[in-house]
Design a protein around this motif. Structure first.
Motif: not given
Lengths: 259, 101
Positions: B4-24, B91-99
């Protein structure tokens, strides 16, 4: 015989143990730094450990009393300048370098060796400074485990003036920013080592300094050894880690005291 | 089988965020911050300039729509003497359409 004027104080030694670095700004002869920088500019290949043969003026930096005073304070009067030496040139347009340590992690609770990073030219934030993370020197964290860190809250860029020598604990986490300037950023790295165990302090030690009570208000801002070793938390880590750090620091201090 | 061809105008991508916190705890202060944008050529770089992070805690990021995809591993052997990595990694994610065409 070292001039006592250049030896560290108790507070400075305690801060080195806690933070893992100490900055020296020797008053070098006029033109020496720029002369060294120009010689480094013109090198076509990296001479490795022979950098002091190719640029013998570097010995004027290594033998400056202000630097020797710090080395004697932390490593004793018979310290050695080890043969591994390295010229690091960060040319314009070069990329950032990830956090790392310079070998396998081998945390020691003693101060037996550390690095000296000499910068012959002013380093601005755009020139790709070395960046260190104070307080990371006692961590058994392999470099691979650091790959998911980018910016760390209390990281310190070594934006320094020409002639600065940053003495950094061997295991201190460090990396570099990208060089977005049009200037080569030079650094020559030296490795210093203790050869004799301390039987007594080798800095300007004041026995009275050790007996200050805990200051629960000023904490590590109180200018004395006991409060700095107890309360210093340069990374802002959790209580569990902080208590472990305290124990390691005390062992480190006691070995420097000749205990 | 045709991909399936990836269509950036309609399909979300995974933004990633690595956060190192002081405690759990998600309420503890963040010590390390790495944002990975799913954009070609994107680099996460150590910066010499002072950083202003959008979040002070993992919880701040949750409020802003990030979802945790990996919690810190706490099953590792614990030593009461040794120190290892800085903080606890979420590790966190946000799925967003990024055109970005």
């Amino acid at each position: 015989m070292i001039n006592k004027e250049h030896l560290l104080t108790d507070v400075e030694v305690a801060r080195f143990i806690v933070n893992g670095y100490h900055i020296v700004e020797p008053d070098l002869p006029e033109g020496l730094n720029e002369g060294i920088a120009r010689q480094l500019d013109e090198l076509e290949s990296n001479p490795g450990a022979a950098i002091t043969d190719v640029v013998p003026d570097l010995w004027q930096v290594l033998e400056h009393p202000a630097l020797r005073g710090v080395l004697v304070s932390l490593l004793g009067p018979d310290y050695e300048v080890l043969s591994p030496r390295h010229w690091h040139c960060k040319p314009p347009g070069s990329d950032h370098m990830q956090w790392h340590q310079d070998g396998t992690n081998n945390r020691a609770t003693r101060i037996d060796h550390f690095l000296g990073l000499y910068y012959p030219r002013d380093v601005t934030a755009e020139m790709g400074p070395t960046i260190i993370v104070p307080g990371t020197q006692f961590r058994n964290a392999p470099t691979d485990r650091m790959a998911t860190y980018t910016n760390i809250r209390r990281q310190v860029p070594l934006v320094v003036k020409a002639g600065t020598v940053a003495l950094t604990h061997y295991d201190l986490w460090h990396g570099t920013a990208a060089n977005r300037s049009g200037v080569k950023r030079h650094m020559v790295k030296f490795h210093f080592q203790r050869t004799q165990e301390n039987s007594e302090p080798t800095w300007n030690h004041d026995p009275e300094e050790l007996n200050r009570p805990h200051d629960w208000n000023l904490r590590d801002r109180a200018e004395d050894v006991n409060n700095i070793l107890t309360f210093g938390n340069p990374l802002g880590v959790s209580q569990s880690d902080h208590y472990k750090e305290r124990a390691i620091r005390r062992k480190c201090w006691n070995s420097l005291m000749g205990g | 089988m045709e991909a399936v061809k990836f269509d950036s105008s309609t399909m979300p991508r995974q933004r990633l965020l690595y956060l190192h916190a002081r405690t759990p705890s998600v309420f503890s202060e963040i010590l390390g911050f790495t944002l990975i944008e799913p954009i070609e050529g994107y680099r996460a770089e150590i910066a010499a300039e002072a950083q202003e992070w959008p979040y002070q805690t993992v919880h701040d990021a949750l409020v802003d729509g990030w979802q945790i995809v990996q919690f810190p591993h706490l099953q590792a052997p614990f030593s009461d003497q040794d120190l290892d990595v800085v903080g606890y990694e979420f590790i966190l994610q946000r799925l967003e359409i990024i055109d970005d065409q």
